[in-house]
Design an enzyme around this catalytic site. Structure first.
Site, PDB file in Angstrom:
ATOM      1  N   GLY A   1       5.507 -16.166 -22.961  1.00  0.00           N
ATOM      2  CA  GLY A   1       4.969 -16.481 -21.619  1.00  0.00           C
ATOM      3  C   GLY A   1       6.077 -16.076 -20.703  1.00  0.00           C
ATOM      4  O   GLY A   1       6.951 -15.235 -20.962  1.00  0.00           O
ATOM      5  N   SER A   2       5.608 -16.792 -19.481  1.00  0.00           N
ATOM      6  CA  SER A   2       6.667 -16.344 -18.402  1.00  0.00           C
ATOM      7  C   SER A   2       8.058 -17.164 -18.678  1.00  0.00           C
ATOM      8  O   SER A   2       8.045 -18.248 -19.459  1.00  0.00           O
ATOM      9  CB  SER A   2       6.068 -16.700 -16.950  1.00  0.00           C
ATOM     10  OG  SER A   2       6.050 -18.350 -17.043  1.00  0.00           O
TER      11      SER A   2
ATOM     12  N   GLY B   1       8.889 -21.249 -20.060  1.00  0.00           N
ATOM     13  CA  GLY B   1       9.837 -21.486 -20.983  1.00  0.00           C
ATOM     14  C   GLY B   1      10.569 -22.481 -20.447  1.00  0.00           C
ATOM     15  O   GLY B   1      11.057 -23.480 -21.413  1.00  0.00           O
TER      16      GLY B   1
ATOM     17  N   GLU C   1      10.040 -16.230 -26.276  1.00  0.00           N
ATOM     18  CA  GLU C   1       9.982 -15.049 -25.976  1.00  0.00           C
ATOM     19  C   GLU C   1       9.349 -14.803 -24.484  1.00  0.00           C
ATOM     20  O   GLU C   1       8.158 -15.114 -24.416  1.00  0.00           O
ATOM     21  CB  GLU C   1       9.230 -14.270 -27.162  1.00  0.00           C
ATOM     22  CG  GLU C   1       9.429 -12.776 -26.958  1.00  0.00           C
ATOM     23  CD  GLU C   1       8.851 -12.031 -25.850  1.00  0.00           C
ATOM     24  OE1 GLU C   1       9.415 -11.566 -24.847  1.00  0.00           O
ATOM     25  OE2 GLU C   1       7.593 -11.817 -26.006  1.00  0.00           O
TER      26      GLU C   1
END
Length: 495
Positions: free
Chosen positions: A226-227, A231, A248
């Site tokens: 995700g963004s 994270g 990721e």
């Protein structure tokens, strides 16, 4: 569109619950799904499944994944259409996403016979030293809307052959795809026989569900896509309990165009990398760093090509660019373009388009933004089809621009000069997890490890040795003699 019939063909009864699912194609509700009220119960079920699954031989675990690949092959047309309905990506990309799932299943089946360690030389006579790899435990997989199925498969196919149950928390925007994929895995499990309950589960919910999984000590690994903001919010929670995270996150990917580049090749690569998936890939091309000698010529070619891109209903085979996921994505794009224009940039495209009379949908023409320098706006990621174009004079300057952003996911260079290509791939070249020559930064194959550095999170999924993240390593020393020599020549005796 008969969504209920589509779901039935995928083995899923029409769900019912408080969470409305809207298709970005027209902005209308296509289904409603239940929300998981107690994600911790899923963790307990996964723990019970782990006790049984970890002792199943790895090649036998691979047989389950092989059967999943068969189910995906049969369901490919329907599942790809569902992905298009939920995410808005064009049919070709939906088909490609399902094929990626099939490919990682094939990879994981072969991997199930190759979960090997090393044998190391030991300084002690009549001793052997080696490493072994064992199942890790329940794995939580948190996925984003833009790849609502493939990213789960990258993780789940490997986790299952490694001996780990999987708990999937999909994006709230694409829960139907998750439920349908889990139904296909259930079909495979029925054919396999003897699969423990709780081996694969779907948890539907928002940030609270993600936090529950991040905080739970029963989950040794959380894989989150995700963004960067997401994270950074989850990683400290996982680290607080000394859990592992595989992140990721965002990308702000660049392509360097050198004087010797084949501009026909560049044009085709840029169109797919920058405009594909409506610019909503983590690997989308967002920055074009062009040598001054070819910058004006390439810019004119790209403007003409952008004008020919067909934007519209992603179910139409002639469409190349579908809708943005929703209003927030459109507003972020408009804000970025307005800011760029106010700073003196030349903006081509970016306008909202009327498609099908669907006022609740957000179709836009991909935008080219010519800038004089790499500003803070350019250094930030806008998850939309915006391509910033800037110039350079020396390769060292271009590499510095490539690296001069917080993210470090994907990058590429277009050149026929071997020295330039090797400089870009060297330790002093691109600082990204993916560095390509004469292809764009997007469209990765499953055989290579996928992920990036810096604000991209450092995680690696899919191919190469990414499987090691889903296992625990043990170093073993076996003494088959009668003496007890100590390492480093230490003498410790009472005699």
């Amino acid at each position: 569109m008969d969504v209920s019939g589509l779901l039935a063909r995928l083995g899923l009864s029409p769900p019912n619950g408080p969470l409305e699912v809207r298709s970005p194609i027209h902005g209308q509700v296509i289904a409603s799904v239940p929300v998981t009220t107690d994600p911790a119960r899923a963790v307990q079920a996964a723990a019970e499944a782990f006790a049984a699954w970890r002792v199943v031989p790895a090649p036998k675990r691979g047989e389950l994944v092989r059967l999943l690949g068969e189910e995906l092959r049969r369901a490919k047309p329907d599942l790809s259409l569902l992905i298009t309905l939920e995410s808005g990506k064009i049919l070709q990309e939906g088909l490609g996403e399902v094929q990626e799932m099939i490919d990682i299943c094939d990879f994981a089946v072969g991997l199930s016979r190759q979960l090997y360690g090393l044998t190391m030389a030991t300084e002690r006579p009549r001793h052997r030293m080696m490493e072994t790899w064992h199942p890790l435990g329940p794995v939580a997989v948190i996925t984003a809307f833009n790849f609502p199925a493939a990213v789960w498969a990258w993780n789940a196919a490997l986790a299952l052959v490694c001996g780990d149950p999987v708990i999937w928390k999909p994006s709230e925007k694409t829960p139907l795809t998750a439920l349908a994929v889990n139904a296909l895995l259930t079909r495979a499990a029925e054919r396999f026989g003897g699969v423990p309950n709780g081996l694969s589960q779907v948890v539907i919910g928002g940030i609270e569900a993600a936090r529950t999984l991040a905080d739970h000590k029963g989950i040794p690994l959380v894989s989150a896509t995700g963004s960067t903001a997401m994270g950074k919010a989850l990683a400290p929670r996982i680290a607080r309990r000394l859990g592992r995270s595989l992140l990721e996150l965002g990308g702000n990917n660049a392509a360097i165009i050198c004087p010797s580049a084949d501009l026909d090749l560049v044009e085709r690569a840029v169109l797919f990398a920058a405009a594909g998936t409506a610019g909503q890939r983590c690997t989308s091309l967002r920055r074009l760093i062009v040598h001054h000698s070819v910058r004006d010529r390439l810019a004119e070619r790209l403007k003409a090509a952008y004008g020919r891109i067909r934007v519209g209903d992603p179910r139409d085979p002639a469409t190349l660019v579908g809708p943005l996921i929703g209003a927030k994505a459109y507003q972020a794009m408009r804000h970025a373009l307005a800011k760029a224009g106010a700073a003196g940039a030349t903006v081509t495209g970016g306008e909202r388009l009327a498609v099908g009379g669907w006022n609740q949908a957000f179709y836009v023409r991909p935008a080219l933004v010519e800038v004089r320098r790499q500003t803070e706006l350019v250094r930030s990621e806008t998850f939309a089809p915006i391509l910033y174009v800037m110039g350079y004079e020396r390769l060292e300057q271009a590499i510095a621009l490539n690296n001069g952003v917080p993210q470090g996911l994907a990058s590429s260079i277009f050149t026929r000069d071997l020295g330039e290509a090797e400089a870009f791939l060297a330790a002093s070249g691109s600082d990204c997890g993916i560095a390509n020559v004469n292809i764009g930064p997007s469209g990765a194959e499953i055989g290579g490890a996928f992920g990036g550095e810096k604000d991209t999170g450092g995680g690696r999924e899919s191919g190469s040795d990414a499987w090691k993240a889903y296992m625990r390593r043990a170093t073993n020393t076996i003494n088959y003699g009668r003496d007890l020599p100590l390492a480093q020549g230490i003498v410790f005796t009472t005699e």
